[in-house]
Design an enzyme around this catalytic site. Sequence first.
Site, PDB file in Angstrom:
ATOM      1  N   TYR A 132       0.812  -1.300  -0.039  1.00  0.00           N
ATOM      2  CA  TYR A 132       0.032   0.042  -0.171  1.00  0.00           C
ATOM      3  C   TYR A 132       0.859   1.172  -0.071  1.00  0.00           C
ATOM      4  O   TYR A 132       1.528   1.416   1.000  1.00  0.00           O
ATOM      5  CB  TYR A 132      -0.995   0.137   1.375  1.00  0.00           C
ATOM      6  CG  TYR A 132      -2.193   1.112   1.250  1.00  0.00           C
ATOM      7  CD1 TYR A 132      -2.853   1.161   0.181  1.00  0.00           C
ATOM      8  CD2 TYR A 132      -1.567   2.533   1.892  1.00  0.00           C
ATOM      9  CE1 TYR A 132      -3.920   2.495   0.164  1.00  0.00           C
ATOM     10  CE2 TYR A 132      -2.362   3.585   1.778  1.00  0.00           C
ATOM     11  CZ  TYR A 132      -3.516   3.676   0.923  1.00  0.00           C
ATOM     12  OH  TYR A 132      -4.240   4.593   0.912  1.00  0.00           O
ATOM     13  N   GLN A 137     -10.511   1.036   2.175  1.00  0.00           N
ATOM     14  CA  GLN A 137     -11.137   0.087   1.367  1.00  0.00           C
ATOM     15  C   GLN A 137      -9.911  -0.665   0.513  1.00  0.00           C
ATOM     16  O   GLN A 137     -10.295  -1.667   0.226  1.00  0.00           O
ATOM     17  CB  GLN A 137     -11.944   0.966   0.290  1.00  0.00           C
ATOM     18  CG  GLN A 137     -11.234   2.035  -0.365  1.00  0.00           C
ATOM     19  CD  GLN A 137     -11.487   3.432   0.315  1.00  0.00           C
ATOM     20  OE1 GLN A 137     -11.460   3.422   1.638  1.00  0.00           O
ATOM     21  NE2 GLN A 137     -11.456   4.367  -0.560  1.00  0.00           N
ATOM     22  N   ASN A 172      -2.406   6.527   6.621  1.00  0.00           N
ATOM     23  CA  ASN A 172      -2.970   7.587   7.638  1.00  0.00           C
ATOM     24  C   ASN A 172      -3.574   6.715   8.838  1.00  0.00           C
ATOM     25  O   ASN A 172      -3.968   5.422   8.808  1.00  0.00           O
ATOM     26  CB  ASN A 172      -3.999   8.523   7.216  1.00  0.00           C
ATOM     27  CG  ASN A 172      -5.224   7.860   6.509  1.00  0.00           C
ATOM     28  OD1 ASN A 172      -5.405   6.643   6.512  1.00  0.00           O
ATOM     29  ND2 ASN A 172      -5.901   8.561   5.380  1.00  0.00           N
ATOM     30  N   SER A 220       5.599   9.768  12.909  1.00  0.00           N
ATOM     31  CA  SER A 220       7.187   9.891  12.811  1.00  0.00           C
ATOM     32  C   SER A 220       7.763  10.345  14.179  1.00  0.00           C
ATOM     33  O   SER A 220       7.193  11.637  14.884  1.00  0.00           O
ATOM     34  CB  SER A 220       7.547  10.532  11.665  1.00  0.00           C
ATOM     35  OG  SER A 220       8.801  10.481  11.349  1.00  0.00           O
ATOM     36  N   GLN A 250      11.580  16.015  10.786  1.00  0.00           N
ATOM     37  CA  GLN A 250      10.714  14.922  11.285  1.00  0.00           C
ATOM     38  C   GLN A 250       9.432  15.363  11.673  1.00  0.00           C
ATOM     39  O   GLN A 250       8.353  14.947  11.307  1.00  0.00           O
ATOM     40  CB  GLN A 250      11.045  14.015  12.389  1.00  0.00           C
ATOM     41  CG  GLN A 250      12.118  13.118  11.979  1.00  0.00           C
ATOM     42  CD  GLN A 250      11.949  12.332  11.039  1.00  0.00           C
ATOM     43  OE1 GLN A 250      10.920  11.321  10.933  1.00  0.00           O
ATOM     44  NE2 GLN A 250      12.421  12.342   9.708  1.00  0.00           N
ATOM     45  N   HIS A 293       6.241  15.997   9.184  1.00  0.00           N
ATOM     46  CA  HIS A 293       5.358  14.751   8.637  1.00  0.00           C
ATOM     47  C   HIS A 293       4.083  14.975   9.218  1.00  0.00           C
ATOM     48  O   HIS A 293       2.912  14.498   8.433  1.00  0.00           O
ATOM     49  CB  HIS A 293       6.067  13.618   9.295  1.00  0.00           C
ATOM     50  CG  HIS A 293       6.990  13.085   8.648  1.00  0.00           C
ATOM     51  ND1 HIS A 293       6.940  12.339   7.300  1.00  0.00           N
ATOM     52  CD2 HIS A 293       8.428  12.642   8.678  1.00  0.00           C
ATOM     53  CE1 HIS A 293       8.094  11.967   6.633  1.00  0.00           C
ATOM     54  NE2 HIS A 293       8.924  12.094   7.568  1.00  0.00           N
ATOM     55  N   GLU A 346      12.183   5.837  16.560  1.00  0.00           N
ATOM     56  CA  GLU A 346      12.050   5.172  14.946  1.00  0.00           C
ATOM     57  C   GLU A 346      13.422   5.410  14.633  1.00  0.00           C
ATOM     58  O   GLU A 346      14.147   4.772  13.845  1.00  0.00           O
ATOM     59  CB  GLU A 346      11.052   5.860  14.482  1.00  0.00           C
ATOM     60  CG  GLU A 346      10.728   5.464  13.294  1.00  0.00           C
ATOM     61  CD  GLU A 346       9.776   6.523  12.361  1.00  0.00           C
ATOM     62  OE1 GLU A 346       9.298   6.002  11.274  1.00  0.00           O
ATOM     63  OE2 GLU A 346       9.662   7.563  12.748  1.00  0.00           O
ATOM     64  N   HIS A 347      13.692   6.847  14.483  1.00  0.00           N
ATOM     65  CA  HIS A 347      15.177   7.244  14.218  1.00  0.00           C
ATOM     66  C   HIS A 347      16.125   7.775  15.203  1.00  0.00           C
ATOM     67  O   HIS A 347      15.651   8.399  16.074  1.00  0.00           O
ATOM     68  CB  HIS A 347      14.709   8.476  13.222  1.00  0.00           C
ATOM     69  CG  HIS A 347      13.810   8.048  11.984  1.00  0.00           C
ATOM     70  ND1 HIS A 347      12.758   8.413  12.090  1.00  0.00           N
ATOM     71  CD2 HIS A 347      14.111   7.473  11.080  1.00  0.00           C
ATOM     72  CE1 HIS A 347      12.016   8.151  10.900  1.00  0.00           C
ATOM     73  NE2 HIS A 347      12.941   7.403  10.194  1.00  0.00           N
ATOM     74  N   ASP A 400      15.703   8.045   4.320  1.00  0.00           N
ATOM     75  CA  ASP A 400      14.509   8.020   3.716  1.00  0.00           C
ATOM     76  C   ASP A 400      14.421   7.635   2.283  1.00  0.00           C
ATOM     77  O   ASP A 400      13.587   7.119   1.645  1.00  0.00           O
ATOM     78  CB  ASP A 400      13.783   9.468   3.955  1.00  0.00           C
ATOM     79  CG  ASP A 400      13.160   9.471   5.161  1.00  0.00           C
ATOM     80  OD1 ASP A 400      12.723   8.570   5.879  1.00  0.00           O
ATOM     81  OD2 ASP A 400      12.586  10.656   5.545  1.00  0.00           O
ATOM     82  N   GLU A 434       4.999 -34.641  30.543  1.00  0.00           N
ATOM     83  CA  GLU A 434       4.017 -33.652  29.933  1.00  0.00           C
ATOM     84  C   GLU A 434       2.548 -34.548  29.648  1.00  0.00           C
ATOM     85  O   GLU A 434       1.769 -34.111  29.266  1.00  0.00           O
ATOM     86  CB  GLU A 434       4.460 -33.306  28.767  1.00  0.00           C
ATOM     87  CG  GLU A 434       5.421 -32.009  28.585  1.00  0.00           C
ATOM     88  CD  GLU A 434       5.655 -31.138  27.561  1.00  0.00           C
ATOM     89  OE1 GLU A 434       5.081 -31.523  26.315  1.00  0.00           O
ATOM     90  OE2 GLU A 434       6.356 -30.416  27.604  1.00  0.00           O
ATOM     91  N   HIS A 492       1.761 -39.295  21.793  1.00  0.00           N
ATOM     92  CA  HIS A 492       3.125 -38.625  21.604  1.00  0.00           C
ATOM     93  C   HIS A 492       4.149 -39.858  21.650  1.00  0.00           C
ATOM     94  O   HIS A 492       4.880 -40.169  20.458  1.00  0.00           O
ATOM     95  CB  HIS A 492       3.637 -37.357  22.107  1.00  0.00           C
ATOM     96  CG  HIS A 492       3.146 -36.221  21.723  1.00  0.00           C
ATOM     97  ND1 HIS A 492       1.503 -35.698  21.708  1.00  0.00           N
ATOM     98  CD2 HIS A 492       3.472 -34.962  21.287  1.00  0.00           C
ATOM     99  CE1 HIS A 492       1.448 -34.686  21.305  1.00  0.00           C
ATOM    100  NE2 HIS A 492       2.697 -34.006  21.068  1.00  0.00           N
TER     101      HIS A 492
END
Length: 443
Positions: free
Chosen positions: A133, A191, A214, A240, A262, A265, A329-330, A363, A417, A422
């Site tokens: 996506y 969708q 988003n 971000s 950053q 964003h 993240e960064h 990036d 067990e 088994h």
Amino acid sequence: MNSYEEFTSIDWNKCSFSEKKMLLTRPICNKPNNITQKVANILHEVNKNGDDALHKFNLIFDKIKLKQLKISYESIVKSGYNISDEIKQAINTAISHITLFHKTQHYSDIKLEIIPGVNCQQITRPLNIVGLYVPGGTAPLISTVMMLGIPANIAQCKRIILCSPPIIPEVLIYTAKLCGITEIYQIGGSQAIAAMGFGTKSIPKVDKIFGPGNIWVTEAKRQINSMPNGAEIDMLAGPSEVLIIADDTANPIFIAADLLSQAEHGIDSHVILATPCIKIAEHTKKELYEQLQILPRNHIIKHSLKNSRIIITNDLMECFSISNTYAPEHLILQIQHAENYLQHIVNAGSIFLGHWSPETAGDYISGTNHVLPTYGHATTKSGLGVIDFQKRILVQQLTQKGLLKLSSTIKILTQIEQLQAHLYAVTHRTNYIKENNEDSISG
């Protein structure tokens, strides 16, 4: 912000435990009212009505009516005619760098004889069908196409599809083509996630969905992933974020630029500077204010900077402790001999060493992936790579001798067990071996 003085520095060692915790708390992602139910409604309608629902949502959300969702193979092959040589060269350079780095990331096949007659293997297989996506917006996100498409291609996924809101720009189609993607659909938002998660007449159901988006896209990914037989997802991406550690050799101009890059964003972006140098902190404040004035997205940046943090520490090691707790993240290290400090970092999505390594390079073109864990998930998760498009399959093969050697130990463990069936799966075999071939077991 009328003055740089509106940026405040905080002395870490004068804060209480609860105040420290608050300083490292990300801004709350404010969801629109009833988004969970609204996304659920979209998913339900796509699942029920397929392509008809997708055309309906294209009209509602993107104000366009398409004859077909899929971009023709011919259009993909011919894409690039209206793109300048300069842009093509830039795209090709980025693709070559990203490809070079990601080609090293395959799972390694393993073949090991544990003891004589007991052999174990790990083999790797690509995911069958993956869905990528790529968000729409004011500009085509060709870097996202590269970061998703290149590792999918290297992993040799059998079918790679891409969804993006209509109308998809030619440069995005051209980039997808160069990344080996020839199945592109003009559908966006929740969708699109629903279409890939359930499948429609036009769009196949995928095994795993990749890509940012988003809050609507993120919520759709969450819901799809939680459903029985729902598609797997890469990660739930949040706003971000960047944390910068700076010493007295750092350049406040660079620090401010990295923080602002950053912050632009979105209003929920989170930016932090940690430094033992009060002088660096004060100069950075001035640079933040001055650079902010010329940025076209300053209305967004002003909102995100309300959640910014400039933290003063006793020393650099305290900065690393803060960073590992925050798990950014960064993480940018604007310090001297930055590479010597890697041993102190345990939680980060992507690290940028030294004064000449802006996050922007990561990036687009340095080679590493920019799809990274956010919201503290770097404590357990990694940035996207080829292995996310692959799966490991485990193999074992025992000879008669090998099974006999393990049988007594298996008996003890299965009895602990209390799994009698088994045990029988082993004893039926060992009894057969002993009764039929006891004196001539060759393995």
